[in-house]
Design an enzyme around this catalytic site. Sequence first.
Site, short mmCIF file in Angstrom:
data_model
loop_
_atom_site.label_atom_id
_atom_site.label_comp_id
_atom_site.label_asym_id
_atom_site.label_seq_id
_atom_site.Cartn_x
_atom_site.Cartn_y
_atom_site.Cartn_z
N ASP A 78 -5.77 42.23 73.07
CA ASP A 78 -5.13 43.49 72.71
C ASP A 78 -3.63 43.38 72.95
O ASP A 78 -3.19 43.14 74.08
CB ASP A 78 -5.71 44.62 73.56
N ASP A 79 -2.83 43.52 71.89
CA ASP A 79 -1.36 43.49 71.98
C ASP A 79 -0.82 42.14 72.45
O ASP A 79 0.28 42.08 73.01
CB ASP A 79 -0.83 44.60 72.90
N CYS A 118 -4.43 49.20 66.78
CA CYS A 118 -5.74 48.97 67.38
C CYS A 118 -6.95 49.16 66.47
O CYS A 118 -7.63 48.20 66.10
CB CYS A 118 -5.88 49.88 68.60
N ARG A 122 -9.21 46.31 64.20
CA ARG A 122 -10.60 46.01 64.57
C ARG A 122 -11.56 46.31 63.44
O ARG A 122 -12.57 45.62 63.25
CB ARG A 122 -10.97 46.78 65.84
N LYS A 171 -13.13 46.49 74.66
CA LYS A 171 -12.62 47.65 73.93
C LYS A 171 -13.25 47.72 72.54
O LYS A 171 -13.18 46.78 71.76
CB LYS A 171 -11.10 47.53 73.81
N HIS A 173 -13.16 50.90 70.08
CA HIS A 173 -12.12 51.58 69.31
C HIS A 173 -12.44 51.80 67.83
O HIS A 173 -11.54 51.87 66.99
CB HIS A 173 -10.77 50.87 69.45
N SER A 196 -8.49 52.69 73.73
CA SER A 196 -7.47 51.98 74.51
C SER A 196 -7.44 52.42 75.96
O SER A 196 -7.68 53.59 76.29
CB SER A 196 -6.08 52.20 73.89
N HIS A 264 -2.84 45.04 76.66
CA HIS A 264 -2.39 46.41 76.36
C HIS A 264 -2.00 47.09 77.67
O HIS A 264 -2.65 46.91 78.70
CB HIS A 264 -3.54 47.15 75.69
N ASP A 316 -5.31 41.48 68.23
CA ASP A 316 -5.41 42.56 67.24
C ASP A 316 -4.07 42.90 66.58
O ASP A 316 -4.04 43.49 65.51
CB ASP A 316 -6.01 43.82 67.86
N ASN A 317 -2.96 42.53 67.22
CA ASN A 317 -1.62 42.76 66.66
C ASN A 317 -0.60 42.17 67.63
O ASN A 317 -0.95 41.62 68.67
CB ASN A 317 -1.34 44.25 66.41
N LYS A 337 4.37 45.04 67.44
CA LYS A 337 3.32 45.99 67.12
C LYS A 337 3.88 47.23 66.43
O LYS A 337 4.96 47.70 66.77
CB LYS A 337 2.61 46.40 68.41
#
Length: 540
Positions: A78-79, A118, A122, A171, A173, A196, A264, A316-317, A337
Amino acid sequence: MGSCYPRRTARIGSPHVWMLRNRTEYARSSTRSVMKPIIVLLGCIAFTAGGRESFTEERGEKGASEVTPPNVIIIFMDDLGYADIGPFGAKGYSTPALDRMAQEGRIFTDFYVSQPVCSASRASLLTGCYNVRVGIFGALNHNALIGINAAELTLAEVFKQRGYATCCIGKWHLGHHPKFLPTEHGFDEYLGLPYSNDMWPFHPTAGDKFPPLPLFEGRVIVDAEVGPEDQKLLTRRFAERAVDFIKRNKDRPFFLYLAHPMVHVPLFCSPEFEGKTGKGLFADVMAEVDWSVGEILQTVNQMGLGRRTWVIFTSDNGPWLSYGDHAGSAAPLREGKGTTFEGGVRVPCIMWWPGTIPAGSVCREPVMTIDLLPTIAGQLGVPLPEHRIDGKDIWPLVIGQPGAKSPHKALFFYWDRELQAVRMGKWKLHFPHTYRTLGGQPGGTGGTPVPYRQEKIELSLFDLENDIGETTNVAAAHPEIVAQITELANLMREDLGDSLTGRPAAGARPPGRVEPGDLFFDWQPGQPLTVEPKLYKPRN
Protein backbone atom coordinates in the site's frame (compact mmCIF):
# COMPACT_ATOMS: atom_id res chain seq x y z
CA MET A 1 -15.53 -21.65 5.13
CA GLY A 2 -12.88 -21.48 7.79
CA SER A 3 -10.80 -18.55 8.81
CA CYS A 4 -7.05 -18.30 8.44
CA TYR A 5 -6.69 -19.24 12.09
CA PRO A 6 -9.22 -20.80 14.47
CA ARG A 7 -12.06 -18.33 14.73
CA ARG A 8 -12.42 -16.32 17.90
CA THR A 9 -15.88 -15.33 18.96
CA ALA A 10 -14.92 -12.07 20.57
CA ARG A 11 -12.11 -9.66 21.12
CA ILE A 12 -10.61 -9.79 24.58
CA GLY A 13 -12.44 -7.18 26.58
CA SER A 14 -15.04 -6.70 23.86
CA PRO A 15 -18.14 -8.91 23.99
CA HIS A 16 -19.60 -7.71 20.71
CA VAL A 17 -19.29 -9.87 17.65
CA TRP A 18 -21.83 -10.88 15.09
CA MET A 19 -22.43 -14.29 13.60
CA LEU A 20 -24.60 -15.09 10.65
CA ARG A 21 -28.12 -16.03 11.52
CA ASN A 22 -29.25 -16.61 7.99
CA ARG A 23 -26.85 -18.46 5.74
CA THR A 24 -28.87 -17.53 2.69
CA GLU A 25 -27.60 -13.98 3.08
CA TYR A 26 -24.21 -15.33 2.12
CA ALA A 27 -25.13 -17.97 -0.44
CA ARG A 28 -22.83 -17.85 -3.41
CA SER A 29 -23.90 -18.43 -6.97
CA SER A 30 -23.04 -21.78 -8.48
CA THR A 31 -20.26 -20.23 -10.50
CA ARG A 32 -18.63 -18.95 -7.34
CA SER A 33 -18.75 -22.29 -5.60
CA VAL A 34 -16.46 -23.95 -8.14
CA MET A 35 -12.96 -24.42 -6.78
CA LYS A 36 -10.24 -22.43 -8.54
CA PRO A 37 -6.46 -22.76 -9.21
CA ILE A 38 -3.70 -21.25 -7.08
CA ILE A 39 -1.35 -18.41 -7.83
CA VAL A 40 0.70 -16.50 -5.32
CA LEU A 41 1.48 -12.85 -5.97
CA LEU A 42 3.69 -11.23 -3.38
CA GLY A 43 3.46 -7.48 -3.32
CA CYS A 44 6.07 -7.38 -0.64
CA ILE A 45 8.37 -10.32 0.15
CA ALA A 46 11.41 -10.14 2.36
CA PHE A 47 14.18 -12.11 4.02
CA THR A 48 16.17 -11.28 7.12
CA ALA A 49 19.71 -10.07 6.58
CA GLY A 50 21.04 -13.16 8.32
CA GLY A 51 18.77 -15.52 6.41
CA ARG A 52 19.46 -17.98 3.62
CA GLU A 53 21.81 -17.11 0.79
CA SER A 54 19.20 -18.34 -1.67
CA PHE A 55 15.46 -18.88 -1.60
CA THR A 56 15.74 -21.88 -3.91
CA GLU A 57 18.25 -24.14 -2.16
CA GLU A 58 15.91 -26.26 -0.09
CA ARG A 59 16.11 -30.01 0.28
CA GLY A 60 13.04 -32.00 -0.63
CA GLU A 61 11.88 -29.53 -3.27
CA LYS A 62 10.08 -31.18 -6.15
CA GLY A 63 11.35 -30.87 -9.69
CA ALA A 64 10.04 -28.17 -11.97
CA SER A 65 9.21 -30.80 -14.56
CA GLU A 66 6.32 -32.16 -12.54
CA VAL A 67 2.98 -31.17 -14.01
CA THR A 68 1.44 -29.50 -10.98
CA PRO A 69 -0.68 -26.37 -10.98
CA PRO A 70 1.32 -23.51 -9.48
CA ASN A 71 0.59 -22.01 -6.14
CA VAL A 72 0.27 -18.26 -6.47
CA ILE A 73 1.07 -15.62 -3.89
CA ILE A 74 0.39 -11.95 -4.51
CA ILE A 75 1.86 -9.50 -2.04
CA PHE A 76 0.23 -6.15 -2.68
CA MET A 77 1.79 -3.24 -0.85
CA ASP A 78 0.00 0.00 0.00
CA ASP A 79 1.52 3.33 -1.16
CA LEU A 80 4.90 1.73 -1.83
CA GLY A 81 6.89 3.98 -4.15
CA TYR A 82 8.94 3.01 -7.18
CA ALA A 83 12.22 3.56 -5.32
CA ASP A 84 11.23 2.06 -1.96
CA ILE A 85 12.91 -1.34 -2.40
CA GLY A 86 16.52 -2.23 -3.08
CA PRO A 87 16.11 -3.61 -6.62
CA PHE A 88 14.57 -0.28 -7.66
CA GLY A 89 17.06 2.02 -5.95
CA ALA A 90 16.05 2.38 -2.30
CA LYS A 91 18.45 4.61 -0.38
CA GLY A 92 19.27 4.73 3.32
CA TYR A 93 18.11 1.23 4.20
CA SER A 94 18.33 -2.30 2.80
CA THR A 95 15.77 -4.88 1.69
CA PRO A 96 17.82 -8.10 1.53
CA ALA A 97 14.89 -10.45 1.00
CA LEU A 98 13.53 -8.46 -1.90
CA ASP A 99 17.04 -8.11 -3.29
CA ARG A 100 17.38 -11.90 -3.31
CA MET A 101 13.92 -12.31 -4.77
CA ALA A 102 14.95 -10.07 -7.66
CA GLN A 103 18.26 -11.89 -8.11
CA GLU A 104 16.42 -15.18 -8.37
CA GLY A 105 13.48 -13.77 -10.30
CA ARG A 106 12.50 -11.06 -12.74
CA ILE A 107 11.89 -7.36 -12.21
CA PHE A 108 9.38 -5.39 -14.28
CA THR A 109 10.57 -1.81 -14.69
CA ASP A 110 7.46 -0.57 -16.52
CA PHE A 111 4.70 -2.09 -14.39
CA TYR A 112 1.56 0.00 -13.87
CA VAL A 113 -1.66 0.29 -11.91
CA SER A 114 -4.86 1.53 -13.56
CA GLN A 115 -5.55 4.37 -11.14
CA PRO A 116 -3.26 5.68 -8.35
CA VAL A 117 -5.56 5.24 -5.38
CA CYS A 118 -6.60 2.41 -3.07
CA SER A 119 -10.00 0.92 -4.01
CA ALA A 120 -9.71 1.72 -7.70
CA SER A 121 -6.34 0.00 -7.99
CA ARG A 122 -7.47 -3.10 -6.09
CA ALA A 123 -10.60 -3.44 -8.20
CA SER A 124 -8.41 -3.61 -11.31
CA LEU A 125 -6.01 -6.18 -9.83
CA LEU A 126 -8.79 -8.55 -8.83
CA THR A 127 -11.03 -8.21 -11.92
CA GLY A 128 -8.59 -7.69 -14.80
CA CYS A 129 -10.45 -4.51 -15.73
CA TYR A 130 -9.85 -0.81 -15.68
CA ASN A 131 -11.57 0.34 -12.51
CA VAL A 132 -13.74 2.68 -14.57
CA ARG A 133 -15.29 -0.39 -16.22
CA VAL A 134 -16.33 -1.95 -12.89
CA GLY A 135 -17.52 1.27 -11.26
CA ILE A 136 -15.06 1.46 -8.34
CA PHE A 137 -13.38 4.83 -7.78
CA GLY A 138 -11.24 6.50 -5.15
CA ALA A 139 -10.95 5.06 -1.65
CA LEU A 140 -14.18 3.67 -0.22
CA ASN A 141 -14.84 4.50 3.44
CA HIS A 142 -17.39 3.60 6.11
CA ASN A 143 -20.09 5.68 4.39
CA ALA A 144 -19.86 3.79 1.09
CA LEU A 145 -22.91 1.78 0.09
CA ILE A 146 -21.15 0.24 -2.89
CA GLY A 147 -18.53 -2.44 -3.43
CA ILE A 148 -17.40 -5.06 -5.88
CA ASN A 149 -20.29 -6.41 -7.95
CA ALA A 150 -21.10 -10.11 -7.56
CA ALA A 151 -21.28 -10.36 -11.36
CA GLU A 152 -17.56 -9.61 -11.70
CA LEU A 153 -15.20 -12.59 -11.88
CA THR A 154 -12.46 -12.12 -9.33
CA LEU A 155 -8.98 -13.57 -9.35
CA ALA A 156 -9.91 -15.74 -6.38
CA GLU A 157 -12.88 -17.14 -8.32
CA VAL A 158 -10.56 -18.02 -11.19
CA PHE A 159 -8.58 -20.18 -8.79
CA LYS A 160 -11.67 -21.79 -7.27
CA GLN A 161 -12.52 -23.20 -10.68
CA ARG A 162 -9.44 -25.39 -10.34
CA GLY A 163 -9.97 -26.44 -6.74
CA TYR A 164 -7.55 -24.06 -5.05
CA ALA A 165 -7.60 -23.04 -1.42
CA THR A 166 -7.84 -19.24 -1.33
CA CYS A 167 -7.00 -16.74 1.38
CA CYS A 168 -7.12 -12.95 1.61
CA ILE A 169 -5.05 -11.29 4.33
CA GLY A 170 -4.70 -7.56 5.00
CA LYS A 171 -6.46 -4.60 3.45
CA TRP A 172 -9.54 -5.39 1.34
CA HIS A 173 -11.03 -2.00 0.39
CA LEU A 174 -13.66 -3.22 -2.06
CA GLY A 175 -16.65 -2.78 0.21
CA HIS A 176 -17.09 -3.45 3.93
CA HIS A 177 -20.72 -4.54 4.04
CA PRO A 178 -21.35 -8.30 4.32
CA LYS A 179 -22.17 -8.91 0.64
CA PHE A 180 -18.88 -7.30 -0.44
CA LEU A 181 -16.47 -9.12 1.89
CA PRO A 182 -13.75 -11.38 0.44
CA THR A 183 -15.51 -14.58 1.49
CA GLU A 184 -18.35 -13.64 -0.86
CA HIS A 185 -15.99 -13.23 -3.81
CA GLY A 186 -13.97 -16.41 -4.00
CA PHE A 187 -11.85 -16.38 -0.85
CA ASP A 188 -12.21 -19.24 1.62
CA GLU A 189 -10.52 -17.26 4.38
CA TYR A 190 -10.09 -13.63 5.30
CA LEU A 191 -8.25 -11.76 8.04
CA GLY A 192 -7.87 -8.04 7.68
CA LEU A 193 -9.03 -4.45 7.63
CA PRO A 194 -12.03 -3.48 5.48
CA TYR A 195 -10.38 -0.27 4.24
CA SER A 196 -7.34 1.96 4.80
CA ASN A 197 -5.65 1.97 8.20
CA ASP A 198 -5.94 5.78 8.45
CA MET A 199 -9.73 5.69 8.35
CA TRP A 200 -10.02 5.86 12.11
CA PRO A 201 -10.43 8.45 14.90
CA PHE A 202 -6.64 8.99 15.13
CA HIS A 203 -6.37 10.49 11.64
CA PRO A 204 -4.13 13.58 11.92
CA THR A 205 -6.47 15.94 10.06
CA ALA A 206 -9.89 14.24 9.86
CA GLY A 207 -10.23 12.00 12.91
CA ASP A 208 -13.68 13.31 13.77
CA LYS A 209 -14.98 11.98 10.45
CA PHE A 210 -14.27 8.30 11.14
CA PRO A 211 -15.65 5.62 13.47
CA PRO A 212 -13.38 3.06 15.15
CA LEU A 213 -11.40 0.81 12.79
CA PRO A 214 -12.48 -2.87 12.78
CA LEU A 215 -10.55 -6.07 12.12
CA PHE A 216 -12.39 -8.92 10.39
CA GLU A 217 -11.76 -12.63 10.48
CA GLY A 218 -13.95 -14.31 7.92
CA ARG A 219 -17.32 -12.64 8.33
CA VAL A 220 -16.82 -11.80 11.99
CA ILE A 221 -15.50 -8.60 13.52
CA VAL A 222 -12.90 -9.85 15.99
CA ASP A 223 -11.64 -6.43 17.06
CA ALA A 224 -14.14 -3.58 17.10
CA GLU A 225 -11.59 -0.91 17.92
CA VAL A 226 -8.15 -1.38 16.40
CA GLY A 227 -5.83 1.01 18.21
CA PRO A 228 -2.23 2.14 17.77
CA GLU A 229 -0.82 -0.78 19.77
CA ASP A 230 -2.82 -3.18 17.61
CA GLN A 231 -1.56 -1.59 14.39
CA LYS A 232 2.02 -2.09 15.53
CA LEU A 233 1.46 -5.83 15.34
CA LEU A 234 -0.46 -6.07 12.05
CA THR A 235 2.47 -6.68 9.69
CA ARG A 236 3.76 -9.48 11.90
CA ARG A 237 0.30 -10.89 12.51
CA PHE A 238 -0.54 -10.94 8.81
CA ALA A 239 2.81 -12.54 7.93
CA GLU A 240 2.29 -15.25 10.52
CA ARG A 241 -1.19 -15.93 9.19
CA ALA A 242 0.20 -16.18 5.67
CA VAL A 243 2.83 -18.69 6.84
CA ASP A 244 0.13 -20.73 8.60
CA PHE A 245 -2.03 -20.78 5.46
CA ILE A 246 0.87 -22.03 3.34
CA LYS A 247 1.69 -24.80 5.80
CA ARG A 248 -1.93 -25.93 6.08
CA ASN A 249 -2.29 -26.11 2.31
CA LYS A 250 1.10 -27.48 1.28
CA ASP A 251 -0.51 -30.61 -0.21
CA ARG A 252 -3.04 -28.79 -2.40
CA PRO A 253 -2.85 -25.83 -4.76
CA PHE A 254 -3.43 -22.48 -3.09
CA PHE A 255 -3.81 -18.78 -3.82
CA LEU A 256 -2.65 -16.34 -1.17
CA TYR A 257 -3.43 -12.63 -1.51
CA LEU A 258 -1.48 -10.71 1.12
CA ALA A 259 -2.38 -7.03 0.94
CA HIS A 260 -0.22 -5.36 3.58
CA PRO A 261 -1.69 -2.12 5.01
CA MET A 262 1.86 -0.74 5.13
CA VAL A 263 3.43 1.55 4.04
CA HIS A 264 0.21 3.59 4.04
CA VAL A 265 0.14 6.14 6.84
CA PRO A 266 -0.10 5.96 9.80
CA LEU A 267 3.14 4.00 9.89
CA PHE A 268 3.56 1.23 12.45
CA CYS A 269 5.96 -1.61 13.06
CA SER A 270 6.33 -4.16 15.83
CA PRO A 271 8.56 -3.43 18.84
CA GLU A 272 11.20 -5.77 17.40
CA PHE A 273 11.69 -3.39 14.46
CA GLU A 274 11.26 -0.02 16.16
CA GLY A 275 14.55 1.82 15.77
CA LYS A 276 16.19 -1.21 14.16
CA THR A 277 17.54 0.60 11.11
CA GLY A 278 18.49 3.87 12.78
CA LYS A 279 17.11 5.58 9.68
CA GLY A 280 13.66 6.57 10.92
CA LEU A 281 10.23 4.99 11.14
CA PHE A 282 9.70 4.53 7.41
CA ALA A 283 12.92 2.51 7.13
CA ASP A 284 11.93 0.44 10.18
CA VAL A 285 8.55 -0.32 8.61
CA MET A 286 10.24 -1.37 5.38
CA ALA A 287 12.59 -3.63 7.34
CA GLU A 288 9.62 -5.47 8.81
CA VAL A 289 7.90 -5.71 5.45
CA ASP A 290 11.08 -7.20 4.00
CA TRP A 291 11.25 -9.63 6.92
CA SER A 292 7.67 -10.71 6.23
CA VAL A 293 8.53 -11.51 2.62
CA GLY A 294 11.50 -13.53 3.75
CA GLU A 295 9.35 -15.51 6.17
CA ILE A 296 6.90 -16.37 3.41
CA LEU A 297 9.54 -17.41 0.88
CA GLN A 298 11.39 -19.40 3.50
CA THR A 299 8.18 -21.25 4.32
CA VAL A 300 7.52 -21.95 0.65
CA ASN A 301 10.96 -23.55 0.39
CA GLN A 302 10.70 -25.44 3.67
CA MET A 303 7.48 -27.00 2.43
CA GLY A 304 9.25 -28.08 -0.78
CA LEU A 305 7.06 -25.77 -2.89
CA GLY A 306 9.64 -23.38 -4.34
CA ARG A 307 9.61 -24.75 -7.89
CA ARG A 308 5.84 -24.75 -8.14
CA THR A 309 5.00 -21.44 -6.52
CA TRP A 310 4.68 -18.16 -8.42
CA VAL A 311 5.18 -15.12 -6.23
CA ILE A 312 4.38 -11.58 -7.35
CA PHE A 313 5.36 -8.51 -5.38
CA THR A 314 3.99 -5.08 -6.29
CA SER A 315 2.10 -2.03 -4.98
CA ASP A 316 -1.30 -0.38 -5.39
CA ASN A 317 0.12 3.05 -6.34
CA GLY A 318 3.00 5.42 -5.71
CA PRO A 319 3.96 7.21 -2.48
CA TRP A 320 1.78 9.72 -0.62
CA LEU A 321 4.30 12.52 -0.88
CA SER A 322 2.51 15.07 1.30
CA TYR A 323 3.48 12.97 4.34
CA GLY A 324 7.17 13.69 3.79
CA ASP A 325 9.35 11.60 6.07
CA HIS A 326 6.50 9.12 6.53
CA ALA A 327 6.20 8.59 2.76
CA GLY A 328 8.40 6.74 0.33
CA SER A 329 10.03 7.80 -2.90
CA ALA A 330 9.11 7.51 -6.57
CA ALA A 331 12.51 8.71 -7.82
CA PRO A 332 13.34 9.28 -10.61
CA LEU A 333 9.67 9.50 -11.54
CA ARG A 334 7.48 12.61 -11.41
CA GLU A 335 4.94 13.19 -8.60
CA GLY A 336 3.26 10.39 -6.62
CA LYS A 337 -0.01 8.90 -5.44
CA GLY A 338 -3.13 10.66 -6.66
CA THR A 339 -1.62 11.71 -10.00
CA THR A 340 -1.34 10.04 -13.40
CA PHE A 341 2.31 11.00 -13.74
CA GLU A 342 4.70 8.07 -13.60
CA GLY A 343 5.30 8.46 -9.87
CA GLY A 344 1.63 7.78 -9.22
CA VAL A 345 0.94 4.89 -11.58
CA ARG A 346 4.27 3.12 -12.18
CA VAL A 347 5.13 0.75 -9.33
CA PRO A 348 7.89 -1.74 -8.54
CA CYS A 349 7.20 -5.35 -9.46
CA ILE A 350 9.16 -8.56 -8.90
CA MET A 351 8.07 -12.03 -10.02
CA TRP A 352 9.68 -15.20 -8.67
CA TRP A 353 9.19 -18.79 -9.73
CA PRO A 354 12.42 -20.82 -9.71
CA GLY A 355 12.83 -22.96 -12.80
CA THR A 356 10.12 -21.10 -14.72
CA ILE A 357 10.87 -17.37 -14.45
CA PRO A 358 14.46 -16.60 -15.49
CA ALA A 359 16.67 -15.53 -12.60
CA GLY A 360 18.24 -12.08 -12.61
CA SER A 361 16.22 -10.94 -15.61
CA VAL A 362 14.49 -7.67 -16.45
CA CYS A 363 11.31 -6.89 -18.40
CA ARG A 364 11.04 -3.34 -19.75
CA GLU A 365 7.75 -3.73 -21.62
CA PRO A 366 4.74 -1.73 -20.32
CA VAL A 367 2.20 -3.95 -18.58
CA MET A 368 -0.39 -3.47 -15.83
CA THR A 369 -2.01 -5.23 -12.88
CA ILE A 370 -5.06 -5.88 -15.08
CA ASP A 371 -2.91 -8.39 -17.00
CA LEU A 372 -2.46 -10.77 -14.07
CA LEU A 373 -5.98 -12.27 -14.14
CA PRO A 374 -5.99 -13.26 -17.84
CA THR A 375 -2.38 -14.47 -17.59
CA ILE A 376 -3.16 -16.67 -14.62
CA ALA A 377 -6.41 -17.91 -16.16
CA GLY A 378 -4.48 -18.89 -19.27
CA GLN A 379 -2.00 -20.95 -17.29
CA LEU A 380 -4.78 -22.66 -15.38
CA GLY A 381 -6.96 -23.31 -18.40
CA VAL A 382 -9.82 -21.30 -16.95
CA PRO A 383 -12.06 -19.49 -19.47
CA LEU A 384 -12.32 -15.74 -19.20
CA PRO A 385 -15.71 -14.25 -18.32
CA GLU A 386 -18.22 -13.52 -21.05
CA HIS A 387 -18.23 -9.85 -20.12
CA ARG A 388 -15.39 -7.69 -21.35
CA ILE A 389 -12.15 -7.34 -19.43
CA ASP A 390 -9.19 -5.13 -20.30
CA GLY A 391 -6.15 -7.17 -19.30
CA LYS A 392 -4.05 -9.24 -21.69
CA ASP A 393 -2.14 -12.50 -21.32
CA ILE A 394 1.49 -11.50 -20.70
CA TRP A 395 2.89 -14.99 -20.09
CA PRO A 396 5.64 -14.61 -22.75
CA LEU A 397 6.88 -11.55 -20.86
CA VAL A 398 6.68 -13.33 -17.50
CA ILE A 399 8.95 -16.18 -18.63
CA GLY A 400 11.27 -13.94 -20.62
CA GLN A 401 10.48 -15.33 -24.05
CA PRO A 402 12.95 -13.77 -26.53
CA GLY A 403 11.41 -10.95 -28.53
CA ALA A 404 8.21 -10.86 -26.48
CA LYS A 405 6.40 -7.51 -26.56
CA SER A 406 3.59 -5.93 -24.60
CA PRO A 407 0.24 -7.07 -26.03
CA HIS A 408 -1.24 -3.60 -25.42
CA LYS A 409 -1.45 -0.97 -28.10
CA ALA A 410 -1.71 1.50 -25.26
CA LEU A 411 -2.31 1.79 -21.52
CA PHE A 412 -4.88 4.31 -20.31
CA PHE A 413 -4.72 6.32 -17.09
CA TYR A 414 -7.85 7.77 -15.53
CA TRP A 415 -8.11 9.90 -12.43
CA ASP A 416 -11.65 9.38 -11.26
CA ARG A 417 -13.56 9.56 -14.58
CA GLU A 418 -11.06 11.82 -16.34
CA LEU A 419 -8.91 10.22 -19.03
CA GLN A 420 -5.74 12.15 -18.24
CA ALA A 421 -2.93 10.21 -19.91
CA VAL A 422 -2.14 7.42 -22.35
CA ARG A 423 1.08 5.43 -22.82
CA MET A 424 1.84 4.00 -26.27
CA GLY A 425 5.21 2.27 -26.49
CA LYS A 426 7.85 4.66 -25.20
CA TRP A 427 5.52 7.65 -25.54
CA LYS A 428 3.17 9.08 -22.95
CA LEU A 429 0.64 11.78 -23.76
CA HIS A 430 -1.02 13.88 -21.08
CA PHE A 431 -4.23 15.65 -22.01
CA PRO A 432 -4.85 19.01 -20.32
CA HIS A 433 -5.81 18.41 -16.71
CA THR A 434 -5.26 19.69 -13.20
CA TYR A 435 -3.22 17.71 -10.70
CA ARG A 436 -2.05 17.97 -7.13
CA THR A 437 1.59 18.69 -6.36
CA LEU A 438 3.92 19.87 -3.64
CA GLY A 439 5.60 22.02 -6.26
CA GLY A 440 9.05 21.15 -5.01
CA GLN A 441 8.25 21.95 -1.39
CA PRO A 442 9.02 19.37 1.33
CA GLY A 443 6.35 17.09 2.68
CA GLY A 444 5.22 16.84 6.28
CA THR A 445 7.00 15.39 9.28
CA GLY A 446 6.07 12.95 12.02
CA GLY A 447 2.93 11.66 10.32
CA THR A 448 1.23 15.01 9.65
CA PRO A 449 0.83 15.98 5.99
CA VAL A 450 1.27 19.33 4.31
CA PRO A 451 -1.33 20.57 1.81
CA TYR A 452 -0.97 20.07 -1.90
CA ARG A 453 -1.58 22.83 -4.38
CA GLN A 454 -3.34 22.47 -7.73
CA GLU A 455 -1.54 23.00 -11.00
CA LYS A 456 -2.46 22.34 -14.62
CA ILE A 457 -0.59 20.59 -17.38
CA GLU A 458 -1.36 21.36 -21.01
CA LEU A 459 -1.26 18.84 -23.83
CA SER A 460 2.17 17.25 -23.29
CA LEU A 461 4.05 14.39 -24.91
CA PHE A 462 6.95 12.71 -23.12
CA ASP A 463 9.53 10.24 -24.39
CA LEU A 464 9.80 7.93 -21.39
CA GLU A 465 12.76 6.07 -22.84
CA ASN A 466 14.88 9.22 -22.67
CA ASP A 467 12.88 11.28 -20.17
CA ILE A 468 11.54 8.99 -17.46
CA GLY A 469 10.87 12.02 -15.23
CA GLU A 470 8.37 13.58 -17.68
CA THR A 471 10.23 16.88 -17.75
CA THR A 472 10.39 17.83 -21.45
CA ASN A 473 7.27 18.26 -23.60
CA VAL A 474 8.07 17.12 -27.14
CA ALA A 475 4.53 17.33 -28.56
CA ALA A 476 5.46 20.03 -31.08
CA ALA A 477 8.26 17.88 -32.46
CA HIS A 478 6.11 14.76 -32.88
CA PRO A 479 2.61 15.76 -34.05
CA GLU A 480 2.10 12.36 -35.69
CA ILE A 481 2.59 10.58 -32.34
CA VAL A 482 0.16 12.98 -30.67
CA ALA A 483 -2.38 12.21 -33.39
CA GLN A 484 -1.95 8.43 -33.04
CA ILE A 485 -2.37 8.47 -29.27
CA THR A 486 -5.31 10.85 -29.49
CA GLU A 487 -7.03 8.43 -31.86
CA LEU A 488 -6.56 5.59 -29.37
CA ALA A 489 -7.85 7.84 -26.59
CA ASN A 490 -10.98 8.63 -28.59
CA LEU A 491 -11.69 4.91 -28.97
CA MET A 492 -11.35 4.50 -25.21
CA ARG A 493 -13.62 7.48 -24.62
CA GLU A 494 -16.31 5.78 -26.71
CA ASP A 495 -16.02 2.78 -24.40
CA LEU A 496 -15.28 4.04 -20.88
CA GLY A 497 -16.05 7.72 -21.28
CA ASP A 498 -14.13 10.78 -20.17
CA SER A 499 -15.49 13.52 -17.93
CA LEU A 500 -12.83 15.92 -19.24
CA THR A 501 -14.50 15.85 -22.65
CA GLY A 502 -18.04 15.14 -21.50
CA ARG A 503 -18.15 11.59 -22.89
CA PRO A 504 -20.37 9.01 -21.12
CA ALA A 505 -19.04 5.58 -20.19
CA ALA A 506 -21.06 3.36 -22.52
CA GLY A 507 -19.05 0.24 -21.71
CA ALA A 508 -18.92 0.63 -17.94
CA ARG A 509 -20.71 -1.74 -15.59
CA PRO A 510 -22.24 -0.76 -12.24
CA PRO A 511 -20.60 -1.57 -8.90
CA GLY A 512 -22.39 -3.69 -6.39
CA ARG A 513 -24.83 -1.75 -4.22
CA VAL A 514 -26.43 -2.27 -0.85
CA GLU A 515 -30.08 -2.85 -1.65
CA PRO A 516 -33.11 -2.71 0.67
CA GLY A 517 -33.13 -5.85 2.77
CA ASP A 518 -29.38 -6.46 2.48
CA LEU A 519 -27.31 -6.73 5.62
CA PHE A 520 -25.16 -3.66 6.20
CA PHE A 521 -23.09 -1.95 8.85
CA ASP A 522 -24.27 1.40 10.15
CA TRP A 523 -21.11 2.95 11.55
CA GLN A 524 -21.01 6.53 12.79
CA PRO A 525 -18.10 8.74 13.91
CA GLY A 526 -17.89 9.29 17.64
CA GLN A 527 -19.87 6.14 18.43
CA PRO A 528 -18.79 2.61 19.37
CA LEU A 529 -18.62 0.32 16.37
CA THR A 530 -21.75 -1.72 15.79
CA VAL A 531 -20.40 -5.19 15.11
CA GLU A 532 -23.67 -6.85 14.17
CA PRO A 533 -25.13 -5.88 10.78
CA LYS A 534 -28.74 -4.95 10.33
CA LEU A 535 -31.15 -4.85 7.41
CA TYR A 536 -30.70 -1.88 5.16
CA LYS A 537 -33.52 0.61 4.84
CA PRO A 538 -32.80 3.65 2.67
CA ARG A 539 -32.96 6.96 4.47
CA ASN A 540 -35.40 9.43 2.97
